[in-house]
Design a protein around this motif. Structure first.
Motif, PDB file in Angstrom:
ATOM      1  N   ARG A  36       0.877  -1.183  -0.268  1.00  0.00           N
ATOM      2  CA  ARG A  36       0.024  -0.170   0.173  1.00  0.00           C
ATOM      3  C   ARG A  36       0.984   1.323   0.084  1.00  0.00           C
ATOM      4  NH1 ARG A  36      -4.769  -1.285  -0.163  1.00  0.00           N
ATOM      5  NH2 ARG A  36      -5.492  -3.506   0.611  1.00  0.00           N
ATOM      6  N   GLU A 277      -5.729   4.804  -5.103  1.00  0.00           N
ATOM      7  CA  GLU A 277      -5.675   3.482  -4.551  1.00  0.00           C
ATOM      8  C   GLU A 277      -6.661   3.268  -3.603  1.00  0.00           C
ATOM      9  OE1 GLU A 277      -2.949   0.181  -2.626  1.00  0.00           O
ATOM     10  OE2 GLU A 277      -2.042   2.263  -2.522  1.00  0.00           O
ATOM     11  N   ASP A 278      -7.867   2.193  -3.969  1.00  0.00           N
ATOM     12  CA  ASP A 278      -8.890   2.072  -3.147  1.00  0.00           C
ATOM     13  C   ASP A 278      -9.800   3.206  -2.965  1.00  0.00           C
ATOM     14  OD1 ASP A 278      -7.901  -0.768  -2.960  1.00  0.00           O
ATOM     15  OD2 ASP A 278      -6.844  -0.326  -1.089  1.00  0.00           O
ATOM     16  N   ASN A 279     -10.053   3.806  -3.867  1.00  0.00           N
ATOM     17  CA  ASN A 279     -11.031   5.037  -3.877  1.00  0.00           C
ATOM     18  C   ASN A 279     -11.919   5.245  -5.044  1.00  0.00           C
ATOM     19  OD1 ASN A 279     -12.062   7.606  -3.547  1.00  0.00           O
ATOM     20  ND2 ASN A 279      -9.975   8.877  -3.923  1.00  0.00           N
ATOM     21  N   ASN A 320      -4.193   1.719 -11.086  1.00  0.00           N
ATOM     22  CA  ASN A 320      -5.065   1.838 -10.192  1.00  0.00           C
ATOM     23  C   ASN A 320      -6.478   2.108 -10.677  1.00  0.00           C
ATOM     24  OD1 ASN A 320      -3.267   1.540  -8.059  1.00  0.00           O
ATOM     25  ND2 ASN A 320      -3.053   3.709  -7.533  1.00  0.00           N
ATOM     26  N   ASN A 434       1.945  -5.336  -6.281  1.00  0.00           N
ATOM     27  CA  ASN A 434       0.336  -5.164  -6.266  1.00  0.00           C
ATOM     28  C   ASN A 434      -0.233  -5.821  -7.306  1.00  0.00           C
ATOM     29  OD1 ASN A 434       0.932  -3.451  -3.962  1.00  0.00           O
ATOM     30  ND2 ASN A 434       0.676  -1.722  -4.969  1.00  0.00           N
ATOM     31  N   ASN A 438      -3.375  -8.735  -6.424  1.00  0.00           N
ATOM     32  CA  ASN A 438      -4.611  -7.985  -6.736  1.00  0.00           C
ATOM     33  C   ASN A 438      -5.632  -8.714  -6.251  1.00  0.00           C
ATOM     34  OD1 ASN A 438      -5.949  -5.388  -7.624  1.00  0.00           O
ATOM     35  ND2 ASN A 438      -6.928  -6.790  -9.268  1.00  0.00           N
TER      36      ASN A 438
END
Length: 737
Positions: A36, A277-279, A320, A434, A438
């Motif tokens: 991360r 990332e993760d958004n 991403n 990553n 994934n």
């Protein structure tokens, strides 16, 4: 959409769909946890570097790297303890009536813009020293500096943004949270939008040029973007504000200026990599025009090291947001991303250091700088200018605290180029990890056993050499792109120790010495990347048994080539993770490996003394894998006894339940089946030891579990507890026969 696959030779041979081989339950998913780069928990601060002065600031300080194992994070920034002559000392910043902190904050209200700028600059320098931060926080420095971001003076805006950047970088996660709570985002977003408007103006005061080289608005934007990057990386509220306030459109306008201001573009790309990332809320904002901006950079052909770094970061952003791309262009986009990583990893950083040092020598010869000292012919040149003290270790400061290699003055252009390349390579390796991880599998790879408590079911898990099959983690497009661009081969090349000649070059010059740590970091990331590649590929994909056997010898040499067992924590964690994954693959496919049981025991006895839980978990798992192979070989009872005693000792004495759980799993693996294992188990009284330890393990889980371990870890520990009961029942059944 982007680049077609380029024909090349194959290092990864085409084969059937890859299967992920069974691994130890600890770390299981943790070993595959994605690296991360944003909003980590438990680290010490944001990624970005503190700002010295705008003329010395390099905005492309790398984001931090979260370790795969567990929840521990690396230090995500470096404190800069240096206080230039004439500035305030650490003690000067202490709280109290009439303290310099109070005086400087009061000067922010001075009617003279020069005085306000001086105050901001002085605060900025003091905030580079972590010891001074509490004094400023007690006096509400955030609310005092916030309005300065919109001051009428552009110079005040820049120095205020730099001071807040230092506060966010050196203050840590809690300080960044406090900055957002005190509404730093409102003036910061307004400043970013004003800078964009100023850059779009064709004339007027907002287009004022500070000097002949830099646009003043770009300098302000640079500091503001770095501040934005810091707070967004640490605080989810800041990310939410980024989404809602249209910051994406603003920073994309800055990104378009990459040919004119690559430093600003790198800061924007780093920030975007963190916020994308993760958004999912932000993904809908990436329309075709945003894709075109990213594509323009991905397809650029500039050869400078900073340009390579920029393309690498943008490739990470593109990864991403890959789900926002048209389905028809995703394969070509994947090829473009992997092509960039391949080109980046193809550059030999050691050779580049040697060449850049020679170029520095020639440059200093031709310019005849009075600051150069030493024998130019020997290539040992130090630049003794006003910044030289920054490269020395101040008294009382640790080496890590005084590592300000990312704040080198512009005169050290060769060092900056090498640092950019090393950061690009490190970033590329992190993103590849990553990619491979994934689609995380379940933490519990034994969940199929949960429906039955029969001891016979315990043994069913070990059919076909103990292989548990999981879904393919790599998509066909990604697998093809990795293969076509020889990425695994280039990863393997980076796992070796850095060039000794390059290390010697760096050791002889204070300005170059910090590059040694960066060289080592690339090796560590390559080993971690190798671990991930091994987990998602089968033998055919990896090049066949001969390639894996050579790799076994290579990793053995890395571990045992040094006179003493390595004390470097990150190296040990990375190399043991890679070795663990390799041994899993070899064992599952009945391929011999080059490490003898004696070497493995030496590694494990040294590794179990390490304070890093991940290293201890890895060596315990390595021993379990090796033991499970030996259990199927005749006349190995004595070796199995040695392994069993070692694992029992770890299970009963290690302070970490995570390591204890892995040791128990390893015991299950080693003594699950086979006459040699049965004989060794009887001689070490394995059944009696486990029955005696079972209530102790349950008690430790009740007392320590919820307070110290994550829900994922507790889930795995619960399964270990269940399997311990099953294993005891299985051993009792064997004893009765």
């Amino acid at each position: 959409m982007l680049l077609p696959p380029s024909p090349s030779g194959f290092w990864l041979q085409p084969g059937p769909q890859c299967k992920r081989i069974r691994g130890g339950r600890f770390p299981g998913k943790q070993q595959q946890r994605r690296l991360r780069r944003s909003r980590t928990r438990g680290g010490e601060g944001p990624a970005n570097t503190p700002r010295f002065l705008s003329s010395l600031s390099l905005p492309w300080k790398r984001p931090g790297f979260a370790k795969i194992m567990g929840k521990s994070k690396t230090k995500r920034f470096r404190h800069e303890p240096f206080s230039p002559a004439g500035t305030l000392s650490v003690q000067d910043g202490e709280a109290g009536e009439g303290s310099p902190a109070a005086e400087l904050l009061e000067k922010l209200q001075h009617p003279s813009a020069d005085m306000r700028e001086f105050a901001c600059a002085s605060i900025s320098k003091l905030l580079q020293q972590k010891q001074t931060i509490p004094a400023f926080l007690q006096r509400d420095v955030v609310r005092c500096l916030g309005p300065m971001l919109l001051d009428q003076s552009l110079a005040v805006r820049e120095t205020a943004a730099g001071a807040l950047r230092n506060l966010s970088a050196c203050g840590g996660f809690d300080v960044c949270d406090d900055m957002v709570t005190k509404d730093i985002m409102t003036p910061l977003v307004a400043l970013l939008k004003e800078c964009r408007a100023g850059l779009e103006e064709s004339n007027g005061s907002l287009k004022e040029i500070k000097d002949t080289h830099k646009n003043c608005m770009e300098d302000i934007a640079n500091e503001a973007v770095n501040l934005l990057w810091n707070v967004c990386e640490c605080n989810s509220t800041a990310v939410s504000i980024f989404n809602k306030q249209g910051c994406l459109d603003v920073v994309l306008q800055y990104l378009k200026r990459f040919r004119k201001n690559v430093d600003l573009a790198i800061a924007v790309a780093s920030c975007l990599q963190a916020v994308t990332e993760d958004n999912p809320d932000l993904l809908s904002s990436f329309d075709s025009s945003a894709h075109q901006v990213l594509e323009m950079i991905l397809l650029s052909s500039e050869k400078g090291m900073e340009d390579i770094l920029l393309r690498t970061l943008v490739a990470g952003v593109t990864w991403n947001i890959r789900n926002t791309l048209p389905s028809g262009s995703q394969a070509s986009t994947m090829n473009a991303i992997l092509k960039i990583f391949s080109e980046c990893l193809s550059i030999d950083a050691g050779e580049m250091i040697i060449q850049m040092k020679e170029a520095e020598v020639e440059r200093l010869k031709s310019s005849a700088e009075p600051e150069a000292e030493g024998n130019l012919g020997d290539g040992d040149i130090s630049i003794l200018n006003n910044d030289e003290e920054m490269e020395e270790t101040p008294k009382g400061a640790t080496k890590q605290e005084s590592d300000i290699s990312d704040l080198l003055p512009g005169s050290k252009q060769e060092v900056k180029q090498v640092a950019a390349l090393l950061l690009a390579q490190q970033t590329a390796l992190e993103i590849i990890v990553n990619m491979c991880c994934n689609e995380d599998p379940s933490d519990d790879e034994w969940e199929e056993l949960s429906s039955s408590d029969e001891s016979d079911a315990f043994m069913d898990n070990y059919n076909e050499g103990g292989k548990l099959l999981s879904p393919l983690c790599l998509s066909a497009e990604l697998h093809t792109a990795l293969r076509n661009h020889l990425v695994p081969k280039k990863i393997l090349e980076k796992t070796g120790f850095p060039n000794s000649v390059a290390i010697d070059v760096c050791m002889r010059s204070p300005a170059w010495k910090p590059l040694i740590k960066k060289l080592n970091m690339v090796q560590y990331r390559a080993l971690t990347c190798l671990h991930s590649i091994l987990l998602v590929s089968d033998v055919e994909c990896l090049g066949g048994a001969s390639v894996l056997q050579s790799l076994s010898q290579h990793l053995s040499q890395l571990i045992f080539s040094q006179p003493e067992f390595s004390k470097e924590m990150e190296f040990l964690e990375a190399v043991t993770s890679a070795l663990r994954a390799l041994l899993q693959t070899l064992a599952s496919n009945n391929i011999s490996q080059s490490m003898s049981p004696e070497q493995l025991m030496t590694l494990c006895e040294a590794g179990i003394q390490n304070t890093n839980v991940s290293v201890r978990v890895n060596v315990v798992s390595i021993l379990g894998i090796a033991g499970s192979v030996l259990a199927k070989v005749e006349d190995t009872a004595e070796t199995l006894k040695m392994i069993g005693k070692f694992l029992l000792d770890v299970a009963t004495k290690d302070p970490s339940l995570v390591v204890v759980g892995e040791a128990l799993d390893a015991l299950f693996d080693v003594f699950a089946d086979g006459k040699e294992a049965e004989k060794a188990g009887e001689q070490i009284k394995l059944l009696y030891a486990l029955k005696e330890f079972q209530p102790v393990f349950k008690s430790r889980m009740r007392k320590e579990g919820k307070g110290q371990y994550s829900s994922d870890q507790l889930c795995v520990l619960d399964n270990v507890k269940l399997n311990l009961r099953r294993f005891i029942a299985y051993q009792e059944k064997l004893e009765r026969k």
